[in-house]
Design a protein around this motif. Structure first.
Motif, PDB file in Angstrom:
ATOM      1  N   THR A  83       0.819  -1.201   0.000  1.00  0.00           N
ATOM      2  CA  THR A  83       0.000   0.000   0.000  1.00  0.00           C
ATOM      3  C   THR A  83       0.855   1.254   0.000  1.00  0.00           C
ATOM      4  O   THR A  83       1.906   1.286   0.643  1.00  0.00           O
ATOM      5  N   PRO A  84       0.394   2.262  -0.713  1.00  0.00           N
ATOM      6  CA  PRO A  84       1.011   3.570  -0.508  1.00  0.00           C
ATOM      7  C   PRO A  84       0.502   4.126   0.817  1.00  0.00           C
ATOM      8  O   PRO A  84      -0.565   3.729   1.299  1.00  0.00           O
ATOM      9  N   VAL A  85       1.274   5.014   1.405  1.00  0.00           N
ATOM     10  CA  VAL A  85       0.892   5.639   2.675  1.00  0.00           C
ATOM     11  C   VAL A  85       0.748   7.132   2.419  1.00  0.00           C
ATOM     12  O   VAL A  85       1.728   7.800   2.127  1.00  0.00           O
ATOM     13  N   TYR A  86      -0.481   7.628   2.505  1.00  0.00           N
ATOM     14  CA  TYR A  86      -0.718   9.047   2.250  1.00  0.00           C
ATOM     15  C   TYR A  86      -0.878   9.844   3.548  1.00  0.00           C
ATOM     16  O   TYR A  86      -0.426  10.960   3.647  1.00  0.00           O
ATOM     17  N   PHE A  87      -1.545   9.282   4.538  1.00  0.00           N
ATOM     18  CA  PHE A  87      -1.791   9.994   5.793  1.00  0.00           C
ATOM     19  C   PHE A  87      -1.489   9.122   7.003  1.00  0.00           C
ATOM     20  O   PHE A  87      -2.229   9.099   7.959  1.00  0.00           O
ATOM     21  N   GLY A  88      -0.383   8.385   6.932  1.00  0.00           N
ATOM     22  CA  GLY A  88       0.074   7.614   8.076  1.00  0.00           C
ATOM     23  C   GLY A  88      -0.603   6.284   8.291  1.00  0.00           C
ATOM     24  O   GLY A  88      -0.352   5.635   9.311  1.00  0.00           O
ATOM     25  N   THR A  89      -1.441   5.852   7.349  1.00  0.00           N
ATOM     26  CA  THR A  89      -2.116   4.555   7.481  1.00  0.00           C
ATOM     27  C   THR A  89      -2.234   3.908   6.102  1.00  0.00           C
ATOM     28  O   THR A  89      -2.015   4.542   5.077  1.00  0.00           O
ATOM     29  N   ALA A  90      -2.634   2.647   6.121  1.00  0.00           N
ATOM     30  CA  ALA A  90      -2.910   1.949   4.864  1.00  0.00           C
ATOM     31  C   ALA A  90      -4.146   2.554   4.212  1.00  0.00           C
ATOM     32  O   ALA A  90      -4.986   3.165   4.881  1.00  0.00           O
ATOM     33  N   ARG A  91      -4.258   2.382   2.920  1.00  0.00           N
ATOM     34  CA  ARG A  91      -5.435   2.880   2.206  1.00  0.00           C
ATOM     35  C   ARG A  91      -6.684   2.169   2.715  1.00  0.00           C
ATOM     36  O   ARG A  91      -6.672   0.991   3.054  1.00  0.00           O
ATOM     37  N   GLY A  92      -7.768   2.899   2.756  1.00  0.00           N
ATOM     38  CA  GLY A  92      -9.030   2.386   3.274  1.00  0.00           C
ATOM     39  C   GLY A  92      -9.563   1.195   2.514  1.00  0.00           C
ATOM     40  O   GLY A  92     -10.122   0.272   3.112  1.00  0.00           O
ATOM     41  N   PRO A 119       3.148  -7.427   4.938  1.00  0.00           N
ATOM     42  CA  PRO A 119       2.837  -6.158   4.285  1.00  0.00           C
ATOM     43  C   PRO A 119       4.073  -5.401   3.818  1.00  0.00           C
ATOM     44  O   PRO A 119       5.169  -5.581   4.345  1.00  0.00           O
ATOM     45  N   ILE A 120       3.847  -4.546   2.824  1.00  0.00           N
ATOM     46  CA  ILE A 120       4.859  -3.624   2.314  1.00  0.00           C
ATOM     47  C   ILE A 120       4.219  -2.243   2.251  1.00  0.00           C
ATOM     48  O   ILE A 120       3.093  -2.104   1.762  1.00  0.00           O
ATOM     49  N   ALA A 121       4.918  -1.225   2.750  1.00  0.00           N
ATOM     50  CA  ALA A 121       4.392   0.146   2.750  1.00  0.00           C
ATOM     51  C   ALA A 121       5.367   1.077   2.028  1.00  0.00           C
ATOM     52  O   ALA A 121       6.566   1.020   2.254  1.00  0.00           O
ATOM     53  N   VAL A 122       4.810   1.940   1.187  1.00  0.00           N
ATOM     54  CA  VAL A 122       5.608   2.875   0.390  1.00  0.00           C
ATOM     55  C   VAL A 122       5.091   4.290   0.642  1.00  0.00           C
ATOM     56  O   VAL A 122       3.879   4.537   0.549  1.00  0.00           O
ATOM     57  N   ALA A 123       5.999   5.207   0.948  1.00  0.00           N
ATOM     58  CA  ALA A 123       5.586   6.596   1.181  1.00  0.00           C
ATOM     59  C   ALA A 123       6.715   7.558   0.866  1.00  0.00           C
ATOM     60  O   ALA A 123       7.881   7.165   0.802  1.00  0.00           O
ATOM     61  N   ARG A 124       6.344   8.804   0.735  1.00  0.00           N
ATOM     62  CA  ARG A 124       7.303   9.863   0.448  1.00  0.00           C
ATOM     63  C   ARG A 124       8.269  10.067   1.603  1.00  0.00           C
ATOM     64  O   ARG A 124       9.470  10.123   1.431  1.00  0.00           O
ATOM     65  N   ARG A 125       7.736  10.195   2.836  1.00  0.00           N
ATOM     66  CA  ARG A 125       8.606  10.553   3.931  1.00  0.00           C
ATOM     67  C   ARG A 125       8.329   9.787   5.218  1.00  0.00           C
ATOM     68  O   ARG A 125       9.242   9.431   5.928  1.00  0.00           O
ATOM     69  N   GLY A 126       7.088   9.536   5.573  1.00  0.00           N
ATOM     70  CA  GLY A 126       6.807   8.894   6.847  1.00  0.00           C
ATOM     71  C   GLY A 126       5.458   8.210   6.887  1.00  0.00           C
ATOM     72  O   GLY A 126       4.659   8.325   5.972  1.00  0.00           O
ATOM     73  N   GLY A 127       5.240   7.504   7.977  1.00  0.00           N
ATOM     74  CA  GLY A 127       3.985   6.793   8.182  1.00  0.00           C
ATOM     75  C   GLY A 127       4.066   5.316   7.861  1.00  0.00           C
ATOM     76  O   GLY A 127       3.140   4.565   8.151  1.00  0.00           O
ATOM     77  N   GLN A 128       5.192   4.889   7.296  1.00  0.00           N
ATOM     78  CA  GLN A 128       5.283   3.482   6.904  1.00  0.00           C
ATOM     79  C   GLN A 128       5.298   2.533   8.104  1.00  0.00           C
ATOM     80  O   GLN A 128       4.669   1.484   8.053  1.00  0.00           O
ATOM     81  N   THR A 129       6.015   2.873   9.170  1.00  0.00           N
ATOM     82  CA  THR A 129       6.083   1.926  10.290  1.00  0.00           C
ATOM     83  C   THR A 129       4.721   1.776  10.964  1.00  0.00           C
ATOM     84  O   THR A 129       4.348   0.673  11.345  1.00  0.00           O
ATOM     85  N   ALA A 130       3.972   2.850  11.092  1.00  0.00           N
ATOM     86  CA  ALA A 130       2.614   2.743  11.653  1.00  0.00           C
ATOM     87  C   ALA A 130       1.738   1.897  10.747  1.00  0.00           C
ATOM     88  O   ALA A 130       0.922   1.094  11.217  1.00  0.00           O
ATOM     89  N   THR A 131       1.919   2.044   9.455  1.00  0.00           N
ATOM     90  CA  THR A 131       1.135   1.268   8.495  1.00  0.00           C
ATOM     91  C   THR A 131       1.502  -0.207   8.563  1.00  0.00           C
ATOM     92  O   THR A 131       0.621  -1.072   8.553  1.00  0.00           O
ATOM     93  N   ILE A 132       2.798  -0.499   8.644  1.00  0.00           N
ATOM     94  CA  ILE A 132       3.233  -1.889   8.780  1.00  0.00           C
ATOM     95  C   ILE A 132       2.629  -2.498  10.040  1.00  0.00           C
ATOM     96  O   ILE A 132       2.118  -3.623  10.025  1.00  0.00           O
TER      97      ILE A 132
END
Length: 188
Positions: A83-92, A119-132
């Motif tokens: 998932t991409p991470v836009y606002f610190g979480t996985a997509r809805g 899971p794999i999380a991709v983002a510009r700068r942050g939020g990936q660890t919370a998403t994982i």
């Protein structure tokens, strides 16, 4: 032949998340397994209503295409989501899909148990660890096997093509893919 099913939650065709998952899939295929990627882009996955109908139907009563994905998961030995991470979480839409997939598994034959993945999380700068962490809850409660890697399964990138230039992130994903493949082979 053993198969690993991927779900890509990116709304962008051939975006960073898709490229990262493609690299992971290639590593898995290099170990002699097959892969398939399902894209949520363009699908309207509804949220779970916790109605319990799946216990009687052995499938979700909502007819939005997720039951076809569930059948593919049943047939696979591995299951990886990206998932991409836009606002610190996985997509809805991914979370809606996973909640329904988990509910069907728990209320039927427990088909997720002993599947290998993560899971794999991709983002510009942050939020990936919370998403994982958010996504790991799905894997852990469903009795799944999550192999480690050299770091968490996170990759940095914003513009198309930037993620695959994240050398450390991609090395982590490659090792994760190797570990998924090797575990499936050893379990088989």
């Amino acid at each position: 032949m053993e198969k690993v099913l991927f779900i890509c939650a990116s709304p962008r065709k051939n975006g960073n998340t898709a490229e990262v998952l493609s690299e992971c899939a290639q590593i898995i295929e290099n170990h002699g397994l097959t892969t398939e990627t399902i894209y949520l882009r363009g699908k309207n996955i509804e949220s779970c209503k916790a109605c319990g109908a799946c216990a009687k139907l052995h499938r979700c009563h909502i007819d939005d295409g997720l039951n076809e994905i569930i059948e593919k998961i049943r047939e696979s030995k591995g299951f990886i989501v990206g998932t991409p991470v836009y606002f610190g979480t996985a997509r809805g839409d991914l979370m809606s899909a996973l909640q329904r997939i988990g509910y069907v598994s728990m209320n039927t034959d427990g088909f997720l148990s002993w599947k290998v993945g993560g899971p794999i999380a991709v983002a510009r700068r942050g939020g990936q660890t919370a998403t994982i962490q958010e996504l790991l809850m799905f894997y852990l409660i469903n009795d799944m096997i999550i192999p480690g890697s050299t770091y968490w399964n996170i990759v940095f990138g914003r513009e198309k093509g930037e993620a695959i230039q994240d050398e450390e992130g991609m090395q982590t994903i490659r090792r994760f893919g190797e570990n998924v493949a090797n575990l499936i082979i050893k379990i088989a």
